[in-house]
Enzyme design. Sequence first.
Site, mmCIF file in Angstrom:
data_model
loop_
_atom_site.group_PDB
_atom_site.id
_atom_site.type_symbol
_atom_site.label_atom_id
_atom_site.label_comp_id
_atom_site.label_asym_id
_atom_site.label_seq_id
_atom_site.Cartn_x
_atom_site.Cartn_y
_atom_site.Cartn_z
ATOM 1 N N THR A 1 52.938 35.985 72.762
ATOM 2 C CA THR A 1 51.706 36.356 72.091
ATOM 3 C C THR A 1 50.853 37.235 72.997
ATOM 4 O O THR A 1 51.262 37.580 74.106
ATOM 5 C CB THR A 1 50.953 35.089 71.607
ATOM 6 O OG1 THR A 1 49.899 35.500 70.748
ATOM 7 C CG2 THR A 1 50.419 34.272 72.758
ATOM 8 N N LYS B 234 52.915 40.897 74.265
ATOM 9 C CA LYS B 234 53.848 41.383 73.252
ATOM 10 C C LYS B 234 54.431 42.759 73.576
ATOM 11 O O LYS B 234 55.578 43.041 73.251
ATOM 12 C CB LYS B 234 53.176 41.444 71.878
ATOM 13 C CG LYS B 234 52.934 40.103 71.245
ATOM 14 C CD LYS B 234 52.318 40.305 69.869
ATOM 15 C CE LYS B 234 52.025 39.001 69.184
ATOM 16 N NZ LYS B 234 51.531 39.201 67.815
ATOM 17 N N ASN C 29 57.455 39.617 69.574
ATOM 18 C CA ASN C 29 56.835 38.298 69.658
ATOM 19 C C ASN C 29 57.834 37.145 69.705
ATOM 20 O O ASN C 29 57.438 35.991 69.755
ATOM 21 C CB ASN C 29 55.823 38.087 68.526
ATOM 22 C CG ASN C 29 56.475 37.925 67.172
ATOM 23 O OD1 ASN C 29 57.657 38.194 66.995
ATOM 24 N ND2 ASN C 29 55.708 37.509 66.197
ATOM 25 N N ASP D 141 56.335 39.102 63.075
ATOM 26 C CA ASP D 141 55.188 39.541 62.272
ATOM 27 C C ASP D 141 55.699 40.552 61.246
ATOM 28 O O ASP D 141 55.326 40.519 60.073
ATOM 29 C CB ASP D 141 54.113 40.203 63.144
ATOM 30 C CG ASP D 141 53.435 39.236 64.088
ATOM 31 O OD1 ASP D 141 53.350 38.030 63.778
ATOM 32 O OD2 ASP D 141 52.982 39.689 65.158
ATOM 33 N N GLY E 158 42.687 47.116 61.867
ATOM 34 C CA GLY E 158 43.322 46.680 63.109
ATOM 35 C C GLY E 158 44.632 47.397 63.369
ATOM 36 O O GLY E 158 45.539 47.352 62.549
ATOM 37 N N ALA E 159 44.719 48.065 64.536
ATOM 38 C CA ALA E 159 45.929 48.802 64.906
ATOM 39 C C ALA E 159 46.561 48.240 66.180
ATOM 40 O O ALA E 159 47.292 48.930 66.867
ATOM 41 C CB ALA E 159 45.612 50.288 65.079
ATOM 42 N N GLY E 160 46.265 46.964 66.484
ATOM 43 C CA GLY E 160 46.876 46.312 67.637
ATOM 44 C C GLY E 160 48.273 45.817 67.293
ATOM 45 O O GLY E 160 48.914 46.324 66.370
ATOM 46 N N GLY E 161 48.746 44.808 68.020
ATOM 47 C CA GLY E 161 50.113 44.315 67.851
ATOM 48 C C GLY E 161 50.462 43.919 66.429
ATOM 49 O O GLY E 161 51.487 44.333 65.887
ATOM 50 N N GLY F 294 47.853 34.344 56.040
ATOM 51 C CA GLY F 294 48.665 34.355 57.253
ATOM 52 C C GLY F 294 49.665 33.227 57.298
ATOM 53 O O GLY F 294 50.663 33.296 58.004
#
Length: 195
Positions: free
Chosen positions: A14, A18, A39, A54, A78-81, A193
Amino acid sequence: DGCTQAGFRGVNVTYPFKEEVMRHVAIADPVQAAIGSCNTVVFGMPASSGANTDFSGFIKAFRETFRSASPGRVAIAGAGGVGKAIAFALGVLKADHLAIYDTDAGKVEALRAALKTCFPALPTRAPSSIDAAMEEAEGLLNCTPHGMDRIGGSAFPAERLDGSVWAFDAVYTPVETAFVQAARQAGLATMTGYE
């Protein structure tokens, strides 16, 4: 290396590791490799293998929840992991268009460039605000920490949800986030989620 020596068969990875773990694993699927975020690691010989659940989990959940429906035009917060993994999953699911918003414009541009390598025909844009991202969006996807326990809030303004068709929140602690609740109240089909 420590996990291998300790006899682990696999581990979940996590934030903030990642992306860093990518240097230590082999990823067979070229689309998952292009995400640049792993992940799940399964230890083996000669190399450890990595995956992004994911990505694969979203595809499976979307198909189970919405059957053969198209994602349509999608706004991603959101453009993270997680945002990366979900954007690539939307490419596989043949979304019509992605509007990707993040407070870090560099992350958005990097994600758009990475998507072009696997999905050159997928139109994307980098709106300057979440409101602009939501324009004409059928799907609204939260891939930020907004809504998590001790963080709270929502990436999407509740008063702007009308007009969209479906919503997804990557947050699963709690499952019933403020965003999911507001989306249901606005009549959107929802996927949490947990799925």
